[in-house]
Design a protein around this motif. Structure first.
Motif, short mmCIF file in Angstrom:
data_model
loop_
_atom_site.label_atom_id
_atom_site.label_comp_id
_atom_site.label_asym_id
_atom_site.label_seq_id
_atom_site.Cartn_x
_atom_site.Cartn_y
_atom_site.Cartn_z
N ILE A 225 40.51 37.43 37.70
CA ILE A 225 41.94 37.60 37.45
C ILE A 225 42.47 38.80 38.26
N PHE A 226 41.70 39.90 38.27
CA PHE A 226 42.13 41.09 39.01
C PHE A 226 42.21 40.81 40.51
N LEU A 227 41.17 40.18 41.06
CA LEU A 227 41.16 39.90 42.50
C LEU A 227 42.27 38.93 42.88
N LEU A 228 42.54 37.95 42.02
CA LEU A 228 43.62 37.01 42.28
C LEU A 228 44.96 37.72 42.30
N ALA A 229 45.20 38.58 41.31
CA ALA A 229 46.47 39.29 41.24
C ALA A 229 46.67 40.21 42.44
N VAL A 230 45.62 40.93 42.81
CA VAL A 230 45.73 41.86 43.94
C VAL A 230 45.88 41.10 45.26
N GLY A 231 45.03 40.09 45.47
CA GLY A 231 45.05 39.36 46.74
C GLY A 231 46.32 38.58 46.96
N VAL A 232 46.70 37.77 45.98
CA VAL A 232 47.91 36.94 46.13
C VAL A 232 49.16 37.82 46.05
N GLY A 233 49.15 38.81 45.18
CA GLY A 233 50.31 39.71 45.09
C GLY A 233 50.56 40.45 46.39
N SER A 234 49.50 40.97 47.00
CA SER A 234 49.65 41.68 48.28
C SER A 234 50.15 40.74 49.36
N LEU A 235 49.59 39.52 49.40
CA LEU A 235 50.02 38.55 50.40
C LEU A 235 51.49 38.20 50.25
N ILE A 255 48.37 47.93 55.33
CA ILE A 255 47.47 48.20 54.21
C ILE A 255 47.39 46.99 53.28
N LEU A 256 48.55 46.42 52.94
CA LEU A 256 48.57 45.27 52.03
C LEU A 256 47.94 44.03 52.66
#
Length: 543
Positions: A225-235, A255-256
């Motif tokens: 859940i954390f990796l999904l939120a960070v990865g997709v959110g940054s993208l 950076i993002l």
């Protein structure tokens, strides 16, 4: 042909191993109350993806913020949508689908109210994020509830009804937004969701059958859940803000981008490694699902880009108001709404999804090609046919692609496959708007350079046009010197309009080419079929 609807029926009535959903076929009044509730929830969620676009200028002035900062109101909602959609299957199973659905409606409604009550920009951005979390969960969950509400013989109608929200929502958002801003205030864009949301939650509580949360004791994939939120959110931030901040000229974009690539790479490795992932990427082993996901991405790209580009073209180049532009989109939307209920029945009668998908991409390509041939003198009559093609093309893509995407999945994998497919459509829309915006800006620079090389003091056409401007200004009372200055400004305005006209034409042509290029992908999914004697069901060849 593979019977998508019977497959779902078997799944939701016990075919899906490990599920804890209860499915009851509804009839009469109760069934249609559920249908109205579900489709209304879907439409208001999708309306909110575009309704804010036309009120950005007003919000900016009222909140004392720049246009660039105010654009985060749109960005935060899109980020939340894309993060939550692939997790809906997992969360609905853990919490119970009815509880999760009603909770999502209430979160969406509460966040809408808080958006309207916001006193500064960053409060509004934060509440829009929570609104997107609640709204994004409604899409896939609504689809599942509709399928379980209808008996098998009417499940094709359910698919058509669900597609109405996907088609109608983004199309009428700008119309509603323009009307509300012109006649009320921007806060009412959010306030209108409150009575609708409360009524939908109440009807869902009364009429939806209960569903139990999973009791299998599986641990929650918090890292996923954390990796999904960070990865997709940054993208999403990179896509939404890249053009505004000149892409990689901005440090935070670099950076993002790196953070997104790293997080998504680890996410893929982790989700394939553990036994119970939050996103079951193993379903992508299905070639049909993978190819369907690509086509759904292009569908999202074209669907949201067309709704983004056409209003800009109509308002900035031709001079239509937001409300006039929205009314031009309505005939195609209504046409799509009329045929959508019949498309599912056509699929169930034996027509292969690929044939309808091919026609849908073809009509979408025709829309782009026809729009690329318009000009400054083009009137409403010319736009009617291409916009009808756009609406019909969208309808012919949404219903069959949903069926095709999950047609080779095991029953237990259907919700995850549907969630990934929905995510690809939303991601396609985000990529589409970002890339089309960038493409238009780059083409504008190139087109301007091409045009001004012909605008010289010795060019006969330039001399004639400037003299015409001078004569017109003098006839309206200007002195010769003043008329000369005004003629230079008029020439500049003409070049600017022609520059952006050519750039928008290039954007429409790009959309046409992308849709046309998907037709070979559709052909790749057409396989020899093995007929099953029992009924009319035909099962695709196994891998």
């Amino acid at each position: 042909m593979f019977d998508f609807y019977n497959f779902l029926f078997e799944y939701y009535n016990g075919g899906g191993k490990g599920r804890r959903y209860f499915c009851f076929m509804e009839t009469g009044f109760r069934k249609w109350i559920i249908v109205i509730t579900i489709i209304t929830s879907t439409i208001i969620e999708l309306i909110d993806t575009t309704i804010v676009n036309v009120s950005i200028n007003t919000m900016s002035g009222n909140l004392g913020a720049s246009l660039e900062d105010t654009a985060w109101v749109i960005t935060s909602y899109a980020i939340a949508n894309v993060i939550i959609i692939p997790m809906t299957s997992f969360l609905a199973e853990k919490i119970g689908r009815k509880q999760y659905y009603i909770g999502s409606i209430l979160l969406f409604t509460l966040a809408s109210a808080l958006c309207g009550f916001s006193h500064n920009l960053w409060e509004l951005v934060a509440f829009r994020f929570f609104q997107g979390i609640g709204g994004g969960a409604l899409l896939s969950t609504s689809q599942s509830i509709l399928f379980e509400t209808f008996p098998v013989k009417e499940r094709a109608t359910a698919s058509g009804i669900f597609s109405l929200g996907i088609i109608i929502g983004p199309s009428i958002g700008p119309v509603m937004g323009g009307y509300i801003v012109d006649n009320l205030s921007w806060q009412w864009i959010f306030y209108v969701n409150i009575p609708i949301g409360l009524m939908a939650a109440l009807l869902s509580y009364i009429y939806l059958k209960p569903s139990k949360p999973s009791a299998d004791g599986r641990s929650i994939d918090w890292l996923g859940i954390f990796l999904l939120a960070v990865g997709v959110g940054s993208l999403q931030v990179v896509l939404e803000r890249g053009e505004t901040d000149d892409w990689f000229a901005a440090t935070y974009i670099i950076i993002l981008t790196l953070l997104s690539v790293l997080s998504l790479a680890i996410l893929i490795w982790w989700e394939l490694r553990i036994e119970h992932p939050v996103i079951n990427l193993r379903v992508l082993k299905s070639t049909t699902l993978s190819i369907s996901a690509i086509m759904t991405f292009v569908l999202g790209f074209g669907l949201f880009s067309a709704v983004f580009v056409f209003p800009l073209y109509a308002q900035r180049i031709i001079g239509y108001s937001a409300f006039q532009t929205g009314t031009m989109l309505l005939p195609g939307t209504l046409m799509a709404a009329m045929i959508s209920p019949f498309l599912g029945k056509m699929l169930q009668s034996g027509i292969r999804p690929q044939y309808l998908i091919t026609l849908g991409f073809g009509l979408s390509a025709i829309f782009g090609f026809m729009m690329s041939g318009s000009n400054l003198e083009t009137g409403n009559a010319y736009f009617f046919i291409p916009l009808i093609c756009r609406g019909l093309g969208a309808a012919l893509l949404i219903v069959p692609l949903t069926a095709l995407a999950v047609s080779e999945l095991k029953p237990a994998d259907i919700p995850q496959g549907a969630a990934l497919n929905n995510m690809m459509r939303q991601m396609g829309g985000s990529f589409g708007i970002a890339l089309i915006n960038t493409y238009i800006a780059h083409r504008a620079a190139d087109n301007r350079m091409s045009l001004i090389t012909h605008v010289t003091a010795s060019d006969p056409l330039t001399i004639a046009r400037r003299q015409s401007f001078i004569s017109n200004f003098i006839a309206h009372g200007a002195s010769y010197l003043r008329a000369l200055q005004q003629s230079i400004g008029a020439l500049e305005n003409t070049i600017t309009r022609q520059t952006f006209l050519l750039s928008y034409m290039d954007a429409f042509l790009l959309l046409a080419i992308l849709n046309a290029c998907c037709i070979p992908l559709v052909i790749m999914t057409i396989k020899k079929r093995t007929a099953v004697k029992a009924g009319k069901v035909e099962v695709p060849d196994a891998h």
